[in-house]
Design a protein around this motif. Sequence first.
Motif, PDB file in Angstrom:
ATOM      1  N   ARG A 131       1.072  10.435   3.885  1.00  0.00           N
ATOM      2  CA  ARG A 131       0.545  11.457   4.784  1.00  0.00           C
ATOM      3  C   ARG A 131       0.358  10.800   6.144  1.00  0.00           C
ATOM      4  O   ARG A 131       0.533   9.594   6.298  1.00  0.00           O
ATOM      5  N   LYS A 132      -0.015  11.576   7.129  1.00  0.00           N
ATOM      6  CA  LYS A 132      -0.154  11.028   8.470  1.00  0.00           C
ATOM      7  C   LYS A 132      -1.154   9.874   8.480  1.00  0.00           C
ATOM      8  O   LYS A 132      -2.338  10.045   8.182  1.00  0.00           O
ATOM      9  N   GLY A 133      -0.685   8.692   8.792  1.00  0.00           N
ATOM     10  CA  GLY A 133      -1.540   7.508   8.871  1.00  0.00           C
ATOM     11  C   GLY A 133      -1.844   6.855   7.549  1.00  0.00           C
ATOM     12  O   GLY A 133      -2.502   5.815   7.510  1.00  0.00           O
ATOM     13  N   VAL A 134      -1.380   7.446   6.420  1.00  0.00           N
ATOM     14  CA  VAL A 134      -1.748   6.959   5.090  1.00  0.00           C
ATOM     15  C   VAL A 134      -0.500   6.716   4.242  1.00  0.00           C
ATOM     16  O   VAL A 134       0.405   7.544   4.208  1.00  0.00           O
ATOM     17  N   LEU A 135      -0.486   5.591   3.571  1.00  0.00           N
ATOM     18  CA  LEU A 135       0.561   5.295   2.601  1.00  0.00           C
ATOM     19  C   LEU A 135      -0.105   4.692   1.373  1.00  0.00           C
ATOM     20  O   LEU A 135      -0.896   3.758   1.476  1.00  0.00           O
ATOM     21  N   SER A 136       0.203   5.262   0.198  1.00  0.00           N
ATOM     22  CA  SER A 136      -0.320   4.705  -1.044  1.00  0.00           C
ATOM     23  C   SER A 136       0.846   4.293  -1.926  1.00  0.00           C
ATOM     24  O   SER A 136       1.810   5.054  -2.087  1.00  0.00           O
ATOM     25  N   VAL A 137       0.755   3.100  -2.484  1.00  0.00           N
ATOM     26  CA  VAL A 137       1.800   2.590  -3.365  1.00  0.00           C
ATOM     27  C   VAL A 137       1.180   2.164  -4.686  1.00  0.00           C
ATOM     28  O   VAL A 137      -0.028   1.936  -4.782  1.00  0.00           O
ATOM     29  N   LEU A 138       2.017   2.055  -5.706  1.00  0.00           N
ATOM     30  CA  LEU A 138       1.547   1.641  -7.024  1.00  0.00           C
ATOM     31  C   LEU A 138       1.490   0.123  -7.095  1.00  0.00           C
ATOM     32  O   LEU A 138       2.497  -0.557  -6.878  1.00  0.00           O
ATOM     33  N   LYS A 139       0.310  -0.398  -7.402  1.00  0.00           N
ATOM     34  CA  LYS A 139       0.154  -1.833  -7.613  1.00  0.00           C
ATOM     35  C   LYS A 139       0.234  -2.116  -9.114  1.00  0.00           C
ATOM     36  O   LYS A 139      -0.499  -1.526  -9.904  1.00  0.00           O
ATOM     37  N   THR A 140       1.120  -3.006  -9.494  1.00  0.00           N
ATOM     38  CA  THR A 140       1.235  -3.413 -10.889  1.00  0.00           C
ATOM     39  C   THR A 140       0.360  -4.647 -11.122  1.00  0.00           C
ATOM     40  O   THR A 140      -0.024  -5.332 -10.159  1.00  0.00           O
ATOM     41  N   PRO A 141       0.032  -4.966 -12.373  1.00  0.00           N
ATOM     42  CA  PRO A 141      -0.905  -6.071 -12.633  1.00  0.00           C
ATOM     43  C   PRO A 141      -0.330  -7.467 -12.430  1.00  0.00           C
ATOM     44  O   PRO A 141      -1.063  -8.441 -12.526  1.00  0.00           O
ATOM     45  N   ASP A 142       0.957  -7.547 -12.114  1.00  0.00           N
ATOM     46  CA  ASP A 142       1.595  -8.853 -11.969  1.00  0.00           C
ATOM     47  C   ASP A 142       1.769  -9.283 -10.515  1.00  0.00           C
ATOM     48  O   ASP A 142       2.483 -10.233 -10.221  1.00  0.00           O
ATOM     49  N   ILE A 143       1.104  -8.578  -9.594  1.00  0.00           N
ATOM     50  CA  ILE A 143       1.234  -8.915  -8.181  1.00  0.00           C
ATOM     51  C   ILE A 143      -0.119  -8.766  -7.493  1.00  0.00           C
ATOM     52  O   ILE A 143      -0.924  -7.912  -7.863  1.00  0.00           O
ATOM     53  N   THR A 144      -0.385  -9.606  -6.510  1.00  0.00           N
ATOM     54  CA  THR A 144      -1.635  -9.507  -5.759  1.00  0.00           C
ATOM     55  C   THR A 144      -1.517  -8.422  -4.693  1.00  0.00           C
ATOM     56  O   THR A 144      -0.406  -8.031  -4.301  1.00  0.00           O
ATOM     57  N   THR A 145      -2.649  -7.940  -4.240  1.00  0.00           N
ATOM     58  CA  THR A 145      -2.657  -6.955  -3.160  1.00  0.00           C
ATOM     59  C   THR A 145      -1.961  -7.505  -1.927  1.00  0.00           C
ATOM     60  O   THR A 145      -1.182  -6.811  -1.266  1.00  0.00           O
ATOM     61  N   GLU A 146      -2.223  -8.783  -1.636  1.00  0.00           N
ATOM     62  CA  GLU A 146      -1.659  -9.395  -0.430  1.00  0.00           C
ATOM     63  C   GLU A 146      -0.134  -9.491  -0.503  1.00  0.00           C
ATOM     64  O   GLU A 146       0.568  -9.222   0.485  1.00  0.00           O
ATOM     65  N   ALA A 147       0.383  -9.854  -1.687  1.00  0.00           N
ATOM     66  CA  ALA A 147       1.836  -9.962  -1.848  1.00  0.00           C
ATOM     67  C   ALA A 147       2.506  -8.597  -1.746  1.00  0.00           C
ATOM     68  O   ALA A 147       3.579  -8.442  -1.139  1.00  0.00           O
ATOM     69  N   LEU A 148       1.883  -7.577  -2.345  1.00  0.00           N
ATOM     70  CA  LEU A 148       2.428  -6.225  -2.272  1.00  0.00           C
ATOM     71  C   LEU A 148       2.415  -5.715  -0.839  1.00  0.00           C
ATOM     72  O   LEU A 148       3.362  -5.051  -0.386  1.00  0.00           O
ATOM     73  N   LEU A 149       1.341  -6.019  -0.110  1.00  0.00           N
ATOM     74  CA  LEU A 149       1.247  -5.629   1.295  1.00  0.00           C
ATOM     75  C   LEU A 149       2.421  -6.197   2.088  1.00  0.00           C
ATOM     76  O   LEU A 149       3.041  -5.500   2.900  1.00  0.00           O
ATOM     77  N   GLU A 150       2.749  -7.460   1.857  1.00  0.00           N
ATOM     78  CA  GLU A 150       3.857  -8.089   2.578  1.00  0.00           C
ATOM     79  C   GLU A 150       5.195  -7.467   2.198  1.00  0.00           C
ATOM     80  O   GLU A 150       6.086  -7.341   3.041  1.00  0.00           O
ATOM     81  N   GLN A 151       5.342  -7.078   0.944  1.00  0.00           N
ATOM     82  CA  GLN A 151       6.577  -6.398   0.525  1.00  0.00           C
ATOM     83  C   GLN A 151       6.742  -5.074   1.265  1.00  0.00           C
ATOM     84  O   GLN A 151       7.824  -4.750   1.769  1.00  0.00           O
ATOM     85  N   VAL A 152       5.653  -4.297   1.313  1.00  0.00           N
ATOM     86  CA  VAL A 152       5.698  -3.007   2.002  1.00  0.00           C
ATOM     87  C   VAL A 152       5.946  -3.211   3.489  1.00  0.00           C
ATOM     88  O   VAL A 152       6.773  -2.512   4.095  1.00  0.00           O
ATOM     89  N   ARG A 153       5.254  -4.175   4.082  1.00  0.00           N
ATOM     90  CA  ARG A 153       5.424  -4.441   5.510  1.00  0.00           C
ATOM     91  C   ARG A 153       6.865  -4.834   5.826  1.00  0.00           C
ATOM     92  O   ARG A 153       7.458  -4.358   6.805  1.00  0.00           O
ATOM     93  N   GLY A 154       7.432  -5.695   4.997  1.00  0.00           N
ATOM     94  CA  GLY A 154       8.805  -6.125   5.227  1.00  0.00           C
ATOM     95  C   GLY A 154       9.780  -4.974   5.140  1.00  0.00           C
ATOM     96  O   GLY A 154      10.728  -4.872   5.948  1.00  0.00           O
ATOM     97  N   THR A 155       9.572  -4.068   4.183  1.00  0.00           N
ATOM     98  CA  THR A 155      10.453  -2.910   4.037  1.00  0.00           C
ATOM     99  C   THR A 155      10.329  -1.973   5.228  1.00  0.00           C
ATOM    100  O   THR A 155      11.328  -1.474   5.755  1.00  0.00           O
TER     101      THR A 155
END
Length: 357
Positions: A131-155
């Motif tokens: 939504r405007k200003g908001v993005l929610s993604v599914l976090k799986t138990p095998d990844i840290t929040t920080e690592a997932l953030l970097e994946q999303v940022r890179g994409t």
Amino acid sequence: TITCNAAVSACASGGEWAKALCLLVDMASIQVELDVISYSTAVSACTFGPSWQHGLALFSELSVRFTGPQGISLGSVINSCRIANSWALACLVLDKELNRWLELDGSSNSAPLNLPPHTFWREGIQILLQRKGVLSVLKTPDITTEALLEQVRGTLQHLDGSDVTCVSRLDFPTSGALVLALGTGTSSAANYLLAQFAGRLVIKTYHCLCSGADLGGSGSKAVRSARLSTVKAHETLRSFVSLVGGMEACTSVLVKACYREMETREMQECSFTLAEARPISGRTHQIRVHFASLGRPLVSDSLYSQSYARESQWCSRLFLHCSRVTLRDADGKLCSAEAPLSPDLVRAVGMLRRVHA
């Protein structure tokens, strides 16, 4: 300034809001420069006091002297208004600041929308909500929040050069809906979401399975309130109920179902409760510690459960899942990100026998 700010912060941490305000006045009287940290810390201190008007006045002065968005400080003001049951004023202040922030950055930083899901799928990222200003993604138990953030940022940066900001996090073994802000850390979108989290306007719903005596029959409700302190040892954070000091923490609990497991070797029946938990505050390991303090630790909790070795044989990781997050997007509209219970946790529940308590 740094020394004085540290003193104000110490007063705020100790709940001494009046002393924090006196220090701020003294700083001005002896011509010590007041910066954003000075005001923000004093505003935060007012959360603990009976007078939310002081916090609102300080935030107004902060907004005049430093024009950029200050989400955390705004959240402290909103939380003070919430405690004083001044919901109408809290919403008014929130909407007013959002409009001012959108004017400051032109609101364009709150985009993009209509992100191509297939592009994220290729990177192993599942979009739950945009939504405007908001993005929610599914976090799986095998990844840290920080690592997932970097994946999303890179994409995102590969797509159009846009950025994303972390406004909340999930512990490493926890799965579920993770909310991010579309924009930089100084954008209106990021600060609007930060204000909602700090102001406790965001509703986060978790599903967890705990062991021990039943918490009641299906539909039973309870509220656990206990102050928590957090320490770090050997690079691991651990929280505990603190009778003296600590930070206020409150969790509401709704029993969804009761289960049993028969241990054939000891012929002893073990009880489990599937519950819906909503942390009203957001302390480190709050849900895990609150359940453990009741003598009902979460299943396969390596930090707070003495039954981890046995339970991990049929539930390989911590049974804690963020199922839903409800907040407002950068248009001020309510929205929810939902994540169904992950397959591994569904399988774990399937190994138990449901009973009607």
